[in-house]
Scaffold this motif. Sequence first.
Motif, PDB file in Angstrom:
ATOM      1  N   GLY A 142      28.499  46.266  38.628  1.00 59.04           N
ATOM      2  CA  GLY A 142      28.819  45.950  40.009  1.00 59.04           C
ATOM      3  C   GLY A 142      27.584  45.773  40.869  1.00 59.04           C
ATOM      4  N   LEU A 143      26.419  46.113  40.312  1.00 61.34           N
ATOM      5  CA  LEU A 143      25.152  45.984  41.029  1.00 61.34           C
ATOM      6  C   LEU A 143      24.248  44.928  40.417  1.00 61.34           C
ATOM      7  N   CYS A 153      31.467  41.785  36.341  1.00 59.99           N
ATOM      8  CA  CYS A 153      30.578  42.191  37.434  1.00 59.99           C
ATOM      9  C   CYS A 153      31.281  42.043  38.783  1.00 59.99           C
ATOM     10  N   SER A 154      32.014  40.955  38.941  1.00 57.21           N
ATOM     11  CA  SER A 154      32.715  40.702  40.202  1.00 57.21           C
ATOM     12  C   SER A 154      33.771  41.766  40.479  1.00 57.21           C
ATOM     13  N   LYS A 156      33.815  44.869  39.416  1.00 65.60           N
ATOM     14  CA  LYS A 156      33.200  46.162  39.726  1.00 65.60           C
ATOM     15  C   LYS A 156      32.545  46.146  41.107  1.00 65.60           C
ATOM     16  N   ALA A 157      31.945  45.011  41.485  1.00 64.15           N
ATOM     17  CA  ALA A 157      31.398  44.905  42.837  1.00 64.15           C
ATOM     18  C   ALA A 157      32.513  45.050  43.865  1.00 64.15           C
ATOM     19  N   HIS A 160      33.619  48.716  44.047  1.00 64.00           N
ATOM     20  CA  HIS A 160      32.594  49.502  44.741  1.00 64.00           C
ATOM     21  C   HIS A 160      32.796  49.416  46.252  1.00 64.00           C
ATOM     22  N   GLN A 161      32.963  48.206  46.747  1.00 59.61           N
ATOM     23  CA  GLN A 161      33.101  48.023  48.183  1.00 59.61           C
ATOM     24  C   GLN A 161      34.413  48.607  48.706  1.00 59.61           C
TER      25      GLN A 161
END
Length: 296
Positions: A142-143, A153-154, A156-157, A160-161
């Motif tokens: 995510g980072l 990745c998208s 997890k990002a 996270h938000q």
Amino acid sequence: MPDLSTRQKVAVVTGASSGIGFQVSKQLAQLGWKVYGCARRVELIKPLEQLGVVPIQLDITSTEEVKKFKELLQSQLPDGKLDVLYNNAGQSCTLPAFDVTDAQVEQCFAVNVFAPIRLTRELQEFLINAKGTILFTGSLAGLAPFPFSSVYCSTKAAIHQFARALHLELKGFGIRVINVITGGVATDIADKRPVPSGSKFDFPVALQSFENRKKMAEKNKPLSAERYAKKVIGDILSSRDPIDVYRGTYSTILSTVVQYFPGWFVEFVLTVKFKLGPIFNYQRKKYGDDVDLHLE
């Protein structure tokens, strides 16, 4: 959080059939908690029943099944209190961005993003009653822009938000929200799908890099799921109220690099790590660009 001497604490853990979820369920139960271990394959959770884990067959992507689970909790939770909701279940997606189908994108977002949001919303009253804790299994993905993981990745990002905004929104309810940014952990989440035939990454050096990406965690001394769970349970039992915690191999150092170094440097590190230079050179030559980057 309420004292165990007056009331048995209760947790809901998703993805409890293996890896992180299994170990968190086991270790909480060993501490005297009642744990609802949720998964599609409940037969893998049954060995934990003697410890106090209740196996729940649950498809977290189904609104109907989540609502039925909520009804079950309404009938069973003491005083309607849920101390921990651990949104742990996850879906990997390791494929070149050009090759990911709509169905694969939708499935990954359904498990990694929509399901935790849904569970958090549906179980809110129980968490408010207990002034409980909500956890999310985040990821370094995510980072960091890991190659061949654009969709994962998208997701997890995104979560996270969601977790960070939720942390702020729920302060008035006395609910803690912990986003567990996860590095290398020895679990079975790795994607086993090959690069599709005909892909623009279907050539030898790209396929080798792709296989290395899929095995990234196991090749970098991953933390055992047992040790990871022990650390996260320490976060649960603590009175601290962090937004993010970093658990698993390289979680702290790589997070620091991504957050404090410029993007070009992060890309350089990943290019070297995954041997992307030869891929770039091959593609530039094949698609009409004769520039040689010399990133060997």
